[in-house]
Design a protein around this motif. Structure first.
Motif, mmCIF file in Angstrom:
data_model
loop_
_atom_site.group_PDB
_atom_site.id
_atom_site.type_symbol
_atom_site.label_atom_id
_atom_site.label_comp_id
_atom_site.label_asym_id
_atom_site.label_seq_id
_atom_site.Cartn_x
_atom_site.Cartn_y
_atom_site.Cartn_z
ATOM 1 N N GLY A 178 14.909 -7.604 3.252
ATOM 2 C CA GLY A 178 14.906 -7.654 4.711
ATOM 3 C C GLY A 178 14.141 -6.533 5.386
ATOM 4 N N ALA A 179 13.374 -5.747 4.633
ATOM 5 C CA ALA A 179 12.618 -4.648 5.228
ATOM 6 C C ALA A 179 11.511 -5.196 6.136
ATOM 7 C CB ALA A 179 12.009 -3.768 4.134
ATOM 8 N N SER A 180 11.289 -4.526 7.254
ATOM 9 C CA SER A 180 10.247 -4.948 8.191
ATOM 10 C C SER A 180 8.868 -4.563 7.651
ATOM 11 C CB SER A 180 10.463 -4.287 9.554
ATOM 12 O OG SER A 180 10.324 -2.880 9.443
ATOM 13 N N ASP A 181 7.827 -5.131 8.277
ATOM 14 C CA ASP A 181 6.470 -4.805 7.849
ATOM 15 C C ASP A 181 6.174 -3.317 7.999
ATOM 16 O OD1 ASP A 181 5.993 -7.400 7.184
ATOM 17 O OD2 ASP A 181 4.851 -7.894 8.986
ATOM 18 N N LEU A 182 6.612 -2.726 9.129
ATOM 19 C CA LEU A 182 6.377 -1.299 9.335
ATOM 20 C C LEU A 182 7.074 -0.463 8.273
ATOM 21 C CD1 LEU A 182 6.602 -0.862 13.228
ATOM 22 C CD2 LEU A 182 4.572 -0.699 11.768
ATOM 23 N N SER A 183 8.295 -0.837 7.941
ATOM 24 C CA SER A 183 9.028 -0.115 6.903
ATOM 25 C C SER A 183 8.337 -0.239 5.555
ATOM 26 C CB SER A 183 10.456 -0.655 6.807
ATOM 27 O OG SER A 183 11.157 -0.030 5.753
ATOM 28 N N ILE A 184 7.870 -1.428 5.235
ATOM 29 C CA ILE A 184 7.164 -1.631 3.962
ATOM 30 C C ILE A 184 5.874 -0.808 3.921
ATOM 31 C CG2 ILE A 184 5.908 -3.321 2.575
ATOM 32 C CD1 ILE A 184 7.958 -5.403 3.484
ATOM 33 N N MET A 185 5.120 -0.825 5.034
ATOM 34 C CA MET A 185 3.845 -0.117 5.050
ATOM 35 C C MET A 185 4.013 1.394 4.946
ATOM 36 S SD MET A 185 1.309 -2.105 7.712
ATOM 37 C CE MET A 185 2.470 -2.166 9.068
ATOM 38 N N PHE A 186 4.926 1.953 5.738
ATOM 39 C CA PHE A 186 5.005 3.411 5.843
ATOM 40 C C PHE A 186 6.013 4.040 4.880
ATOM 41 C CE2 PHE A 186 3.075 2.235 9.880
ATOM 42 C CZ PHE A 186 2.069 3.176 9.986
ATOM 43 N N ARG A 187 6.961 3.254 4.377
ATOM 44 C CA ARG A 187 7.942 3.824 3.448
ATOM 45 C C ARG A 187 7.646 3.491 1.999
ATOM 46 N NH1 ARG A 187 14.029 2.697 4.979
ATOM 47 N NH2 ARG A 187 14.189 4.001 3.104
ATOM 48 N N HIS A 188 7.017 2.354 1.747
ATOM 49 C CA HIS A 188 6.816 1.910 0.369
ATOM 50 C C HIS A 188 5.341 1.945 -0.064
ATOM 51 C CE1 HIS A 188 11.005 0.590 0.129
ATOM 52 N NE2 HIS A 188 10.844 0.036 1.333
ATOM 53 N N ILE A 189 4.443 1.504 0.815
ATOM 54 C CA ILE A 189 3.034 1.425 0.415
ATOM 55 C C ILE A 189 2.302 2.747 0.622
ATOM 56 C CG2 ILE A 189 0.810 0.343 0.924
ATOM 57 C CD1 ILE A 189 2.228 -2.242 1.498
ATOM 58 N N LEU A 190 2.415 3.320 1.814
ATOM 59 C CA LEU A 190 1.637 4.518 2.143
ATOM 60 C C LEU A 190 1.871 5.684 1.174
ATOM 61 C CD1 LEU A 190 -0.397 5.811 4.019
ATOM 62 C CD2 LEU A 190 1.485 6.486 5.524
ATOM 63 N N PRO A 191 3.117 6.039 0.843
ATOM 64 C CA PRO A 191 3.294 7.166 -0.096
ATOM 65 C C PRO A 191 2.625 6.934 -1.447
ATOM 66 C CG PRO A 191 5.361 6.650 1.001
ATOM 67 C CD PRO A 191 4.412 5.541 1.340
ATOM 68 N N ASN A 192 2.520 5.680 -1.871
ATOM 69 C CA ASN A 192 1.895 5.371 -3.153
ATOM 70 C C ASN A 192 0.378 5.216 -3.047
ATOM 71 O OD1 ASN A 192 4.248 4.832 -5.144
ATOM 72 N ND2 ASN A 192 4.833 3.694 -3.308
ATOM 73 N N ALA A 193 -0.143 5.183 -1.824
ATOM 74 C CA ALA A 193 -1.580 4.976 -1.631
ATOM 75 C C ALA A 193 -2.321 6.244 -1.242
ATOM 76 C CB ALA A 193 -1.809 3.909 -0.547
ATOM 77 N N LEU A 194 -1.598 7.357 -1.055
ATOM 78 C CA LEU A 194 -2.215 8.559 -0.513
ATOM 79 C C LEU A 194 -2.946 9.415 -1.541
ATOM 80 C CD1 LEU A 194 0.326 9.933 2.112
ATOM 81 C CD2 LEU A 194 -1.982 9.058 2.519
ATOM 82 N N THR A 195 -2.691 9.216 -2.825
ATOM 83 C CA THR A 195 -3.262 10.104 -3.841
ATOM 84 C C THR A 195 -4.780 10.217 -3.767
ATOM 85 O OG1 THR A 195 -1.413 9.768 -5.354
ATOM 86 C CG2 THR A 195 -3.490 10.534 -6.307
ATOM 87 N N PRO A 196 -5.537 9.112 -3.785
ATOM 88 C CA PRO A 196 -7.004 9.265 -3.711
ATOM 89 C C PRO A 196 -7.474 9.838 -2.386
ATOM 90 C CG PRO A 196 -6.395 6.961 -3.518
ATOM 91 C CD PRO A 196 -5.152 7.693 -3.896
ATOM 92 N N VAL A 197 -6.721 9.608 -1.316
ATOM 93 C CA VAL A 197 -7.118 10.119 -0.005
ATOM 94 C C VAL A 197 -6.935 11.635 0.053
ATOM 95 C CG1 VAL A 197 -6.743 9.941 2.473
ATOM 96 C CG2 VAL A 197 -6.464 7.940 1.034
ATOM 97 N N ILE A 198 -5.862 12.143 -0.545
ATOM 98 C CA ILE A 198 -5.634 13.589 -0.579
ATOM 99 C C ILE A 198 -6.768 14.286 -1.321
ATOM 100 C CG2 ILE A 198 -4.117 15.382 -1.492
ATOM 101 C CD1 ILE A 198 -1.767 13.479 -0.957
ATOM 102 N N VAL A 199 -7.188 13.695 -2.420
ATOM 103 C CA VAL A 199 -8.317 14.260 -3.166
ATOM 104 C C VAL A 199 -9.582 14.205 -2.321
ATOM 105 C CG1 VAL A 199 -9.754 14.001 -5.222
ATOM 106 C CG2 VAL A 199 -7.282 13.632 -5.374
ATOM 107 N N GLN A 200 -9.761 13.102 -1.608
ATOM 108 C CA GLN A 200 -10.972 12.922 -0.798
ATOM 109 C C GLN A 200 -11.035 13.915 0.347
ATOM 110 O OE1 GLN A 200 -13.457 10.788 -1.584
ATOM 111 N NE2 GLN A 200 -14.622 11.694 0.106
ATOM 112 N N VAL A 201 -9.896 14.385 0.841
ATOM 113 C CA VAL A 201 -9.893 15.349 1.946
ATOM 114 C C VAL A 201 -10.677 16.597 1.562
ATOM 115 C CG1 VAL A 201 -8.426 16.960 3.213
ATOM 116 C CG2 VAL A 201 -7.785 14.563 3.077
ATOM 117 N N SER A 202 -10.369 17.152 0.383
ATOM 118 C CA SER A 202 -11.058 18.367 -0.057
ATOM 119 C C SER A 202 -12.544 18.114 -0.259
ATOM 120 C CB SER A 202 -10.423 18.880 -1.351
ATOM 121 O OG SER A 202 -11.054 20.061 -1.786
ATOM 122 N N ILE A 203 -12.882 17.001 -0.882
ATOM 123 C CA ILE A 203 -14.293 16.679 -1.114
ATOM 124 C C ILE A 203 -15.023 16.466 0.220
ATOM 125 C CG2 ILE A 203 -15.854 14.994 -2.160
ATOM 126 C CD1 ILE A 203 -13.667 14.478 -4.247
#
Length: 281
Positions: A178-203
């Protein structure tokens, strides 16, 4: 948290040490520039024009008689201000946009992707030069232009990660609970998708330093007498043929070490966030 710090310790090698040391030097230059710079970075002294490195002027002086060491120190503020602020702005805008267009696949998402395609179809340097010329050669205008250029990069990275994560079993389980789309995006997907972006920040910070210096080198970035590494190299390049090497050499080395710093930190971030990465030494 203990496992994270253990992972940091395991991957902290010589390269990471050099990267953090160079970062510390830049932070000191930014914070203590008025106290460690021997002269004003913008006061010209025609009587001291083009003096070679000496006890009075460690890095020599330029054609206007301004002390190069002082200008290199103060330029750290300008170059890092432009680079870091532009990348942070691109991160703040690009990550949510990439998350939305990756999760919702519709006409609006396709339209945004075509806009990104249009932006990225131009050579980055040429587009940056054109935008700065339109907005004006001010520090914040250069930062805004670089931020606009980096937004598609971060958005595409996040979108690619979201597309691979949105159909995973744990996302389906969240939907069933029953999780909403916003909850799925920001609680479940985003934390797992940030790794390459964090690396890209420094580059990207290193890339922004090069773009800032390149724009100023050709006269399309910040203007004199603002201390900026690329502008100093551009001014010094005119005297290289006369044997006046110091005007361009020292700000050029500052660019090299600053970009190297963020490249090494990017490799370290990748090693720490990637469980399959080997120790960088």
């Amino acid at each position: 948290m203990k496992a994270f710090f253990e992972n940091v310790r395991r991957h902290f090698g010589l390269a990471a040490g050099i990267g953090f040391s160079l970062l510390a030097i830049q932070i000191i230059a930014i914070a203590l520039a008025p106290y460690i710079a021997p002269y004003s970075p913008i006061d010209a002294d025609p009587l001291s024009s083009l003096q070679p490195p000496s006890v009075a002027h460690w890095f020599g002086t330029d054609v206007s008689g301004m002390d190069i060491l002082s200008r290199v120190i103060y330029a750290t503020r300008i170059n890092l201000l432009i680079s870091v602020s532009s990348v942070i702005a691109a991160f703040i805008v690009g990550v949510p946009v990439g998350l939305l267009i990756g999760y919702y696949r519709n006409i609006f998402s396709n339209l945004i992707m075509r806009v990104f395609d249009f932006i990225q179809s131009f050579p980055v340097f040429v587009l940056g030069m054109a935008l700065v010329s339109v907005l004006g050669q001010e520090v914040w205008n250069v930062a805004i232009v670089l931020g606009v250029l980096f937004i598609p990069m971060f958005a595409r990275l996040i979108r690619a990660e979201v597309l691979s994560l949105r159909e995973r079993p744990f996302i389906s389980a969240a939907r069933c609970s029953g999780a909403s789309d916003l909850s799925i995006m920001f609680r479940h997907i985003l934390p797992n998708a940030l790794t390459p972006v964090i690396v890209q920040v420094s580059i990207s910070i290193g890339m922004a330093i090069l773009l800032t210096a390149g724009l100023s080198f050709i006269g399309a970035g910040v203007r004199m007498p603002t201390p900026e590494w690329g502008l100093m190299v551009g001014n010094g390049a005119q005297q290289m043929i006369l044997g006046v090497w110091w005007v361009a050499l020292f700000p050029g080395l500052a660019i090299v070490f600053s970009v190297l710093c963020f490249a090494l930190l990017g490799d370290f971030a990748q090693a720490v966030t990637d469980p399959n990465a080997e120790t960088i030494s």
